[in-house]
Design a protein around this motif. Structure first.
Motif, short mmCIF file in Angstrom:
data_model
loop_
_atom_site.label_atom_id
_atom_site.label_comp_id
_atom_site.label_asym_id
_atom_site.label_seq_id
_atom_site.Cartn_x
_atom_site.Cartn_y
_atom_site.Cartn_z
N LEU A 79 0.77 -1.23 0.11
CA LEU A 79 -0.18 -0.04 0.01
C LEU A 79 0.73 1.16 0.19
N ALA A 80 1.97 1.40 0.68
CA ALA A 80 2.95 2.15 0.45
C ALA A 80 3.64 2.47 -1.03
N GLU A 81 3.72 1.34 -1.51
CA GLU A 81 4.25 1.78 -2.91
C GLU A 81 3.10 2.36 -3.67
N ASP A 82 2.05 2.12 -3.56
CA ASP A 82 0.81 2.85 -4.29
C ASP A 82 0.94 4.15 -4.00
N LEU A 83 1.32 4.60 -2.94
CA LEU A 83 1.36 6.00 -2.46
C LEU A 83 2.62 6.61 -3.28
N TYR A 84 3.68 5.95 -3.42
CA TYR A 84 4.92 6.66 -4.18
C TYR A 84 4.31 6.61 -5.95
N ARG A 85 3.84 5.41 -6.36
CA ARG A 85 3.44 5.77 -7.84
C ARG A 85 2.47 7.01 -7.95
N TRP A 90 1.62 12.37 -10.27
CA TRP A 90 1.16 13.78 -10.18
C TRP A 90 2.23 14.81 -10.09
N MET A 91 3.35 14.63 -9.47
CA MET A 91 4.44 15.52 -9.51
C MET A 91 5.67 15.53 -10.48
N PRO A 93 5.69 16.24 -13.74
CA PRO A 93 6.08 17.21 -14.65
C PRO A 93 6.62 18.52 -14.09
N VAL A 94 7.03 18.50 -12.81
CA VAL A 94 7.80 19.61 -12.03
C VAL A 94 9.38 19.31 -11.92
N HIS A 95 10.27 20.12 -12.28
CA HIS A 95 11.47 19.91 -11.95
C HIS A 95 11.90 19.37 -10.53
N GLY A 96 12.55 18.38 -10.41
CA GLY A 96 12.73 17.87 -9.10
C GLY A 96 11.51 17.49 -8.48
N GLY A 97 10.45 17.17 -9.10
CA GLY A 97 9.19 16.74 -8.82
C GLY A 97 8.92 15.45 -8.03
N LEU A 98 9.79 14.46 -8.66
CA LEU A 98 9.88 13.08 -7.90
C LEU A 98 10.56 13.16 -6.84
N ALA A 99 11.65 14.10 -6.51
CA ALA A 99 12.21 14.23 -5.28
C ALA A 99 11.37 14.93 -4.22
N ILE A 100 10.58 15.95 -4.69
CA ILE A 100 9.62 16.46 -3.77
C ILE A 100 8.56 15.55 -3.33
N GLY A 101 8.33 14.53 -4.42
CA GLY A 101 7.22 13.45 -4.08
C GLY A 101 7.70 12.26 -3.15
N GLU A 212 5.74 11.02 -22.14
CA GLU A 212 5.31 10.10 -21.04
C GLU A 212 4.15 10.50 -20.51
N ARG A 213 4.28 11.87 -20.18
CA ARG A 213 3.00 12.42 -19.70
C ARG A 213 1.72 12.49 -20.29
N ARG A 214 1.84 12.51 -21.83
CA ARG A 214 0.26 12.27 -22.63
C ARG A 214 0.05 11.03 -22.54
N GLN A 215 0.89 9.79 -22.09
CA GLN A 215 0.38 8.45 -22.24
C GLN A 215 -0.62 8.24 -20.84
N ILE A 216 -0.22 9.48 -19.63
CA ILE A 216 -1.13 9.08 -18.68
C ILE A 216 -2.22 9.66 -18.75
N THR A 217 -3.49 9.17 -18.88
CA THR A 217 -4.77 9.94 -18.80
C THR A 217 -5.18 10.44 -17.60
N ARG A 218 -6.28 11.41 -17.71
CA ARG A 218 -6.76 11.78 -16.30
C ARG A 218 -7.42 10.78 -15.73
#
Length: 441
Positions: A79-85, A90-91, A93-101, A212-218
């Protein structure tokens, strides 16, 4: 032989045993019981027995295995792994977004487990490979995971604050509330540093590629949000019931453990293997902490009987002429030095019989000092050459991350932690306003 010399011999004997590699609770408990028997004869054995009874009768200690169980259930069931995904998408598209996530993930893991090692394990196994694959700077992200995992001992339900509350005889609920805002403030400072640095040096934290962002739908985004929100919902339902006064601290921990098990069951992940691993790790961690608390209580009782605390107070204030704040700063510096060699529980057990009564005698708030102690432990965890987190990361990191990379990576985050420590020391209400607000109602 004077009591001061006896106290010094006890302390030096304990340190010598610890340097031989003996288990912390064994070294401390042996010195305490041996000293009690030599000083007071057969009657000295009552000290250890009394400490054991005090531990068994302390009802809030039930929170310890329940919260550890909750954290391991969320971790082992994925369940914790789901949280990271969720943070990843969601983060991204931002520079450093994965590190912030990743910092967000660490805050969530801290709020579920209360142990820094759990955040380190999840960060190193789930987040670090993904961050390196995405082209993030290995030095920066190694520091991110170490700093984020250290939040586990400050943000409730912190197991370290439970131990401190037991030894200092302070309410665990107030200690947990006192750790909320300093922990979130520190996480916010980490995020601010990552965002500013990646804005100035975009190559350190590249954004998720546009194709890659385009492949992820809403729909995919909201599906991940739904999966990742479950651990967060468990935490807020648990703490919300406690803060609203519907449950006690122990009942709140039981709600969290039950909710984590139910969530794993509903997601179809409550397998026999998951349950066995969760129970085995929970039992191992809980027994270790209970033995440590028992040894600490016994050692503290002997020290109280010797009057060692009053002797040290007299040494600092009368003989050396130091002021209360100077004594406090010296204590924090000693924690950082010890943290190069010992973990947080060992440090607390070794110096609690001396420091905690002294802090009270100097007129400082013991709830506030519990937060100071915990932040100092976080700094000590990441201070070379032998910081606890440094070697955990070395054991878990891939081969391309060298020990030198690990040492260099922690420098900016240690400086941020020192800033947070100074802010809490100068402005005690950062830690105290929330418990005062809640318990004044």
């Amino acid at each position: 032989m004077s009591y001061n010399v006896i106290a010094l011999l006890m302390f030096s004997s304990m340190m010598l045993l610890l340097l031989t590699g003996k288990r912390v609770f064994g070294a401390i408990g042996f010195v305490a019981v041996a000293a009690a028997l030599l000083l007071w004869g057969d009657g000295g054995s009552e000290i250890a027995f009394s400490a054991a009874m005090k531990l068994m009768k302390w009802y809030p200690l039930l929170t310890l295995p329940l919260f550890v169980y909750m954290g391991y259930m969320l971790s082992e069931s994925g369940l914790a792994e789901d949280l990271y995904r969720m943070f990843h998408v969601w983060m991204g598209p931002v520079h450093g977004g994965l590190a912030i996530g990743t910092i967000g993930l660490m805050v969530a893991i801290s709020a579920m487990n209360g142990l820094s090692v759990a955040g380190m394990a999840i960060g190193a196994s789930i987040a670090l490979p993904e961050l390196l694959r995405r082209g993030y700077d290995k030095i920066m992200v190694t520091g991110v995971i170490q700093a984020g995992s250290s939040l586990g001992i400050l943000i409730p339900p912190s197991v370290v604050l439970v131990l401190y509350g037991m030894i200092a005889r302070q309410p665990v609920g107030q200690l947990w509330l006192a750790g909320v805002f300093p922990g979130l403030m520190m996480a916010g400072l980490f995020v601010l540093y990552i965002a500013i640095r990646c804005r100035l040096q975009p190559q350190l934290g590249p954004a998720l590629p546009e194709e890659e962002r385009r492949q992820i739908t809403r729909a995919d985004k909201f599906k991940l949000l739904q999966a990742g929100i479950i651990p967060v919902f468990i935490f807020f339902s648990m703490t919300g019931l406690f803060l609203l006064g519907y449950t006690s601290l122990v009942e709140s921990s039981a709600v969290g453990a039950a909710a984590a098990t139910l969530a794993a069951l509903l997601k179809g992940r409550l397998t026999r293997k998951v349950m066995e691993e969760t129970l085995r790790k929970t039992l191992a961690i809980s027994c270790m902490f209970m033995w440590i608390i028992l040894a600490a209580l016994c050692f503290g009782a002997v020290f109280d009987g010797l009057g060692a605390v009053r002797a040290i107070e007299s040494l600092f204030l009368d003989n050396l002429g130091l002021g209360p704040w100077q004594v406090l700063i010296l204590m924090q510096l000693s924690f950082i030095v010890m943290g190069m060699f010992l973990d947080d529980t060992a440090m607390l057990v070794i110096v609690a019989p001396l420091y905690i009564p002294l802090v009270g005698a100097l007129g400082f708030d013991l709830i506030w000092y519990g937060v100071l102690y915990t932040i100092t432990c976080q700094i000590a965890y990441m201070t070379p050459p032998f910081g606890y987190n440094l070697f955990l990361m070395r054991a878990m990191a891939p081969p391309e991350v060298t020990l030198r990379d690990i040492y260099v990576s922690v420098t900016p985050f240690v400086l941020i932690m020192v800033l947070a420590l100074i802010l809490v020391m100068i402005f005690p209400q950062i830690a105290l306003w929330l418990p005062e607000l809640h318990y004044a109602q």
